[in-house]
Design a protein around this motif. Structure first.
Motif, short mmCIF file in Angstrom:
data_model
loop_
_atom_site.label_atom_id
_atom_site.label_comp_id
_atom_site.label_asym_id
_atom_site.label_seq_id
_atom_site.Cartn_x
_atom_site.Cartn_y
_atom_site.Cartn_z
N SER A 240 -1.13 3.44 -10.69
CA SER A 240 -0.36 2.82 -11.76
C SER A 240 -0.64 3.48 -13.12
CB SER A 240 -0.69 1.32 -11.83
OG SER A 240 -2.07 1.17 -12.04
N HIS B 161 3.82 1.42 -1.22
CA HIS B 161 4.39 1.49 -2.57
C HIS B 161 3.39 2.09 -3.56
CE1 HIS B 161 6.19 0.35 -6.35
NE2 HIS B 161 5.10 -0.30 -6.66
N GLN B 162 2.15 1.60 -3.52
CA GLN B 162 1.15 2.06 -4.48
C GLN B 162 0.81 3.54 -4.28
OE1 GLN B 162 1.47 0.03 -6.89
NE2 GLN B 162 -0.64 0.43 -7.42
N CYS B 163 0.82 3.98 -3.04
CA CYS B 163 0.42 5.37 -2.76
C CYS B 163 1.59 6.35 -2.96
CB CYS B 163 -0.13 5.49 -1.35
SG CYS B 163 -1.68 4.61 -1.17
N ASN B 164 2.77 5.85 -3.16
CA ASN B 164 3.93 6.74 -3.38
C ASN B 164 4.70 6.24 -4.59
OD1 ASN B 164 3.98 8.45 -0.71
ND2 ASN B 164 3.58 6.34 -0.14
N VAL C 108 -4.29 9.93 -8.77
CA VAL C 108 -4.28 9.63 -7.34
C VAL C 108 -5.09 8.35 -7.09
CG1 VAL C 108 -5.26 10.41 -5.15
CG2 VAL C 108 -3.90 11.98 -6.53
N LYS C 109 -6.17 8.20 -7.84
CA LYS C 109 -7.05 7.05 -7.61
C LYS C 109 -6.45 5.76 -8.18
CE LYS C 109 -11.93 5.95 -7.81
NZ LYS C 109 -13.22 6.33 -8.38
N LEU D 1 0.84 -1.20 0.00
CA LEU D 1 0.00 0.00 0.00
C LEU D 1 0.88 1.25 0.00
CD1 LEU D 1 -2.92 -0.89 2.45
CD2 LEU D 1 -3.04 -0.58 -0.01
#
Lengths: 179, 449
Positions: free
Chosen positions: B233, B52-55, B229-230, B50
């Motif tokens: 990727s 990783h995905q958010c940053n 943001v949503k 999480l």
């Protein structure tokens, strides 16, 4: 047989590829630690310094994990000196040992599943996850933005994370709903 | 240990809220029970991924700060220089903040007729001085501001805008229309909107961030990386003359590049600023359909109707700029009020903010379809009292531009209402509306601060 050293660019590529697994090892050995990024940077520096001791063709992950493991242990030594509650060395060894068995594609597969599971969350849940994990916003400021409390946000996050964990483990199909 | 309790303890550990006693229990459980160990690792994986995905743009790169290398190394100076240079050149991720003093501020200048508020994370900080530091927040009610960062980055921002300085090279822009120029050496400058993350790779670009419509990024020169943001990727590398816009799924779609949306210097004279505008290209997203029927149409309207939006001289492909001059519109949509089964009145409404003593001009274009003359009524309410009301004849198959002006006597929110009151239903003709624009300008007769 003569040992072959890696070119700098290849070394950087390997280091880049292993950032998420190394971060995962740190998080597993130092859960809740707010200095994860600092520890990771510190490990990167050591790996960079010791890059000549890595032999091309050998297991980079095992080499990097061994160094990372020592760095996290050092972190806990410091915490103990400061009188803070810490995890036992036995526990840390158990975790490090378990982590060493992760296959190279393990996190990649999981990330794909997690991405799908994230897309099944409601928009508000996605926003909350983003607020908690993005380094660009704090959970506190998000809670204040949406007129709630950090405590409530944490409870909601816990539910969401359980949903995500369950979703990832179920290997759900794209049309499944996340409830 | 039951799974629920185990998960709860691991969560408490992650939140640093676990007691010493529970920690011992958790350690024993995880060490002795392979299933519990797997559960622990799975929860940590979620934490890691999480993050990783958010940053996404930051976390996949190894960060080796020269400062840390220098601190860590005990070797001779030459070795340090060589290592730090290598880290800089080869890994290429060196925080600009190493070179910029924390005290170096962001300064800003204001354009004419600008209303702003400034707050700082440090409550004692001076809010009169036009300076922003980490944690400072600048809100532009109306007008323009030019920001100059310590790194040399420049921005010119049009209201309404809400900007927060997160780091010396990172800002959050929840709302605003902004032009950015990032000089060589300041690459990596980042703007976060509520929908997009925009990382500059050496360039000049513009961002539209609004609470009412999808955020957009337009690259004027150079290269920019934009991610949703949503959907972290969903990453686009944009080059000159390219633009993206957030779609209704939160992902990024290409859109028409439009440099004219942005200004790269402060205006020298006061110009009206746009309070609201809609060409109905995003449906009725920003309006409430308060009564009857209101639908979006595009192109020809009915078999016998000459009206169309596809190129004839009498079409709706026109919009207004902030001075009321007609310009080319962005889309082919328009609004239809009423139909055969929904007799008048049919109406749509929307709120907008007004400030005491200012002059507001409401522009719009309208027409009637097919056979007959129709009516368009426009009113502005404040606290449920009508402060301005007009009725217009809408000519069959002919678009007409109209406008009216009112002065606000109070601060607050006004409601604008467009309806087809007075239209004749038997004519089987509908009232069409397009290109709504409301601007605000200072009342030069009254004293302004």
């Amino acid at each position: 047989m003569a040992t072959q050293q890696l070119s700098t660019s290849d070394f950087i590529r390997l280091l880049t590829e292993h950032q998420i697994p190394i971060r995962g090892l740190i998080l597993s050995m130092a859960p809740g630690c707010q200095d994860v990024n600092d520890i990771l940077q510190d490990i990167n520096v050591v790996l960079w310094e010791k890059k000549n001791s890595y032999t091309q063709g050998t297991n980079f992950k095992a080499w990097a994990y061994a160094i990372s493991r020592i760095k996290v242990m050092q972190y806990w030594d410091q915490q103990r000196k400061l009188g803070k509650i810490s995890l036992s060395n036995e526990f840390l060894e158990t975790i490090a040992e378990a982590r060493s068995k992760d296959t190279p594609s393990y996190l990649e597969d999981k990330l794909q599943k997690l991405n799908h599971c994230l897309s099944l969350l409601k928009e508000k849940e996605q926003q909350l996850v983003h607020a908690r994990y993005s380094e660009s916003i704090t959970l506190e400021s998000y809670a204040s933005q949406v007129g709630s409390t950090t405590g409530t946000m944490k409870v909601n996050l816990y539910r969401i994370k359980k949903k995500l964990k369950s979703c990832v483990e179920k290997k759900i199909t794209p049309n499944s709903n996340l409830s | 240990m039951e799974l629920l309790e185990l998960e709860s303890l691991i969560n408490a550990l992650n939140d640093k809220q676990i007691s010493a006693e529970d920690l011992v229990r958790l350690e024993a459980e995880v060490s002795q029970n392979p299933e519990s160990l797997q559960c622990y690792l799975a929860m940590m994986d979620i934490e890691n991924l999480l993050h990783h995905q958010c940053n996404l743009n930051d976390s996949i790169k190894p960060v080796v700060l020269v400062e840390q290398v220098l601190k860590h190394q005990k070797a001779k100076t030459w070795k340090l220089v060589a290592l730090s240079t290598a880290a800089l050149l080869l890994i290429g991720i060196l925080s600009l903040t190493l070179f910029v003093s924390d005290r170096a501020p962001l300064t800003f200048a204001l354009g004419p007729d600008t209303q702003y508020s400034l707050s700082h994370s440090n409550a004692k900080a001076d809010t009169e001085e036009l300076v922003m530091k980490k944690g400072s927040r600048l809100k532009l009610e109306y007008g323009t501001a030019q920001l100059t960062f310590a790194s040399g980055v420049k921005a010119v921002i049009k209201a309404p805008a809400d900007i927060e300085m997160l780091e010396l090279d990172k800002i959050r822009m929840q709302t605003g229309t902004a032009w950015y120029n990032v000089p060589s050496g300041a690459e990596g400058f980042t703007v976060l909107t509520s929908e997009l993350k925009v990382v500059d790779l050496g360039t000049e670009f513009g961002i539209l961030a609004s609470l009412d419509s999808p955020d957009e990024v337009h690259v004027i020169e150079g290269k920019v990386q934009v991610s949703s943001v949503k959907h972290a990727s969903d990453v686009h590398d944009l080059v000159s003359s390219q633009a993206v816009k957030r779609n209704s799924f939160g992902k990024l779609d290409n859109t028409s590049f439009n440099e004219a949306l942005f200004i790269n210097k402060l205006p020298t004279s006061s110009e009206p600023f746009i309070v609201l505008q809609d060409q109905f290209n995003n449906g009725l997203l920003n309006w409430s359909n308060s009564k009857g029927n209101a639908i979006i149409a595009e192109g020809d309207y009915g078999n016998n109707c000459q009206l169309n939006t596809l190129g004839q001289s009498d079409h709706s492909l026109l919009h207004f700029d902030s001075t009321g001059k007609l310009i080319k519109s962005e889309g082919q949509n328009y609004l239809v009020l009423g139909d055969r089964s929904n007799p008048a009145p049919n109406s749509i409404i929307k709120q907008f903010k007004i400030n005491k003593g200012r002059i507001y001009t409401v522009y719009f274009r309208h027409a009637a379809s097919q056979n007959g003359l129709q009516k368009l009524s426009v009113s502005v309410d404040f606290n449920k009292q009508i402060i301005e009301s007009h009725q217009y004849d809408s000519s069959p198959s002919r678009w007409t531009s109209n406008s009216f002006i009112f002065t606000s006597k109070k601060d607050g929110y006004a409601t604008i209402n467009f309806n087809n009151n007075g239209s004749i239903d038997s004519k089987d003709s509908d009232t069409l509306l397009d290109s709504v624009l409301v601007t605000s300008s200072p009342n030069k007769k009254s004293s302004s601060k």
